[in-house]
Scaffold this motif. Structure first.
Motif, mmCIF file in Angstrom:
data_model
loop_
_atom_site.group_PDB
_atom_site.id
_atom_site.type_symbol
_atom_site.label_atom_id
_atom_site.label_comp_id
_atom_site.label_asym_id
_atom_site.label_seq_id
_atom_site.Cartn_x
_atom_site.Cartn_y
_atom_site.Cartn_z
ATOM 1 N N VAL A 151 -12.215 -11.860 16.376
ATOM 2 C CA VAL A 151 -11.280 -11.604 17.469
ATOM 3 C C VAL A 151 -9.864 -11.433 16.930
ATOM 4 N N GLU A 152 -9.479 -12.292 15.990
ATOM 5 C CA GLU A 152 -8.149 -12.182 15.387
ATOM 6 C C GLU A 152 -7.940 -10.803 14.766
ATOM 7 N N GLY A 185 -5.240 -8.220 16.339
ATOM 8 C CA GLY A 185 -4.179 -7.796 15.432
ATOM 9 C C GLY A 185 -4.061 -6.285 15.361
ATOM 10 N N TRP A 186 -5.202 -5.619 15.324
ATOM 11 C CA TRP A 186 -5.185 -4.148 15.292
ATOM 12 C C TRP A 186 -4.555 -3.592 16.564
ATOM 13 N N ILE A 187 -4.888 -4.156 17.713
ATOM 14 C CA ILE A 187 -4.297 -3.694 18.978
ATOM 15 C C ILE A 187 -2.787 -3.875 18.945
ATOM 16 N N LEU A 188 -2.336 -5.033 18.525
ATOM 17 C CA LEU A 188 -0.895 -5.303 18.471
ATOM 18 C C LEU A 188 -0.195 -4.367 17.494
ATOM 19 N N VAL A 240 -4.582 -15.825 19.653
ATOM 20 C CA VAL A 240 -3.289 -16.466 19.435
ATOM 21 C C VAL A 240 -2.883 -16.355 17.971
ATOM 22 N N ARG A 241 -3.817 -16.541 17.062
ATOM 23 C CA ARG A 241 -3.487 -16.379 15.646
ATOM 24 C C ARG A 241 -2.953 -14.980 15.356
ATOM 25 N N ALA A 242 -3.580 -13.970 15.934
ATOM 26 C CA ALA A 242 -3.113 -12.593 15.723
ATOM 27 C C ALA A 242 -1.726 -12.386 16.314
ATOM 28 N N ALA A 243 -1.510 -12.906 17.523
ATOM 29 C CA ALA A 243 -0.209 -12.728 18.171
ATOM 30 C C ALA A 243 0.889 -13.456 17.410
ATOM 31 N N ILE A 292 5.371 -11.322 28.277
ATOM 32 C CA ILE A 292 3.955 -11.603 28.054
ATOM 33 C C ILE A 292 3.457 -10.602 27.013
ATOM 34 N N VAL A 293 3.098 -11.104 25.831
ATOM 35 C CA VAL A 293 2.748 -10.215 24.716
ATOM 36 C C VAL A 293 1.243 -9.993 24.600
ATOM 37 N N GLY A 294 0.475 -10.680 25.398
ATOM 38 C CA GLY A 294 -0.967 -10.517 25.404
ATOM 39 C C GLY A 294 -1.564 -11.558 26.322
#
Length: 308
Positions: A95-96, A100-103, A123-126, A258-260
């Protein structure tokens, strides 16, 4: 009409969107379905949640009374993420990677669960991209165990893992284990039960003050009262109603970015689509609040995009 010359049904994506409204290149939001259901307890079935949300969204009016025609900003739906069979730690990493790729594409990740354990990866990716991140949890349960059934990556541990990374605020909590209660007594955190939330009298100031300027929202649907949404694995009495939840989210979006977000723990009930539909509307509302809070008046109209 299609290239074959006859009409077909709406695409099987969020909102049943076509063309420019569904293209990745122009979309501002990207929907990630995560049909994962490995550590759930009591009632399972959350692996069916993302598909149920997508199906309901195809039958949802795309004009929202508070955020307007969100689809015009573009919503791309990714294929569902394949579950990782080796265990929840590996699934969190998967999921991370995708979030991360989406962000990194400059898009808003809108994650459809699946069980709550997946939130740790998001959350780790964000956090890698938003160093001042905080998390708003809407939930019935604390999810603050250190380990559960042999793993620290259970849905029952997800907010313990999140709070090891970032500040987090919880609203709607009304169920804790003895272990969690003892831990929170020695490690205080900003947590509002439903009674405490209602005692604020719609003064969301204390909740907003506990968040940073960039927020990831994790919305466990059992945060709502089971009379509003019964289709979840562990329905706890005494939850939030629809307007309490969305009014809080609107207040958060007015103060922070809201970033995600994720909407998790829908466990569809056969023959009962009201919960699925609520979840779809909630996802759409969160998209609108995250992308650009709207002042569109109730009662204005916008057409669903024409089906080519």
């Amino acid at each position: 009409m299609t290239e074959h010359g006859w009409p077909t049904g709406l695409p099987h994506n969020f909102g049943g969107l076509e063309g420019e409204f569904a293209a990745l290149t122009t979309a501002r939001a990207v929907v990630l379905p995560v049909p994962y259901d490995a550590t759930t307890t009591y009632q399972g079935g959350t692996r069916l949640g993302p598909a149920a949300i997508l199906a309901a969204s195809r039958n949802m009016e795309l004009w929202d009374e508070e955020v307007g025609a969100v689809y015009r900003r573009g919503i791309h739906t990714l294929p569902e993420l394949e579950p990782e069979a080796s265990g929840p730690a590996a699934m969190v990493e998967r999921v991370e990677q995708v979030v991360g790729w989406i962000l990194d594409q400059g898009k808003l990740p809108a994650i459809l669960g699946g069980e709550h354990s997946i939130t740790a990866g998001a959350v780790r990716a964000a956090l890698r991209r938003h160093r001042g991140l905080s998390v708003l949890q809407i939930d019935a349960h604390g999810d603050m165990r250190d380990r559960y059934l042999g793993t620290p990556h259970s849905h029952a541990c997800v907010m313990r893992r999140v709070r090891e990374l970032v500040p987090a605020t919880s609203v709607g909590i009304r169920s804790l284990s003895e272990e969690e209660a003892e831990y929170l007594a020695s490690h205080p955190a900003p947590i509002w039960s439903v009674r405490q939330f209602r005692a604020l009298g719609r003064n969301f100031g204390p909740i907003l003050a506990s968040l940073t300027d960039e927020v990831f929202v994790t919305f466990d649907l059992d945060g709502l009262d089971p009379s509003v949404l019964p289709a979840t694995g562990t329905p706890e009495p005494g939850g939030l109603d629809w307007y309490e939840a969305v009014d809080l989210l609107r207040a958060v979006s007015g103060r922070a970015r809201i970033v995600g977000f994720d909407v998790v723990e829908l466990s569809p009930l056969p023959g009962h689509v009201a919960s699925d539909f609520l979840a779809a509307r909630l996802v759409y509302r969160l998209m609108g609040l995250a992308l650009a809070p709207s002042t569109n008046p109730i009662g204005a109209t916008a057409a669903r995009p024409a089906h080519a």
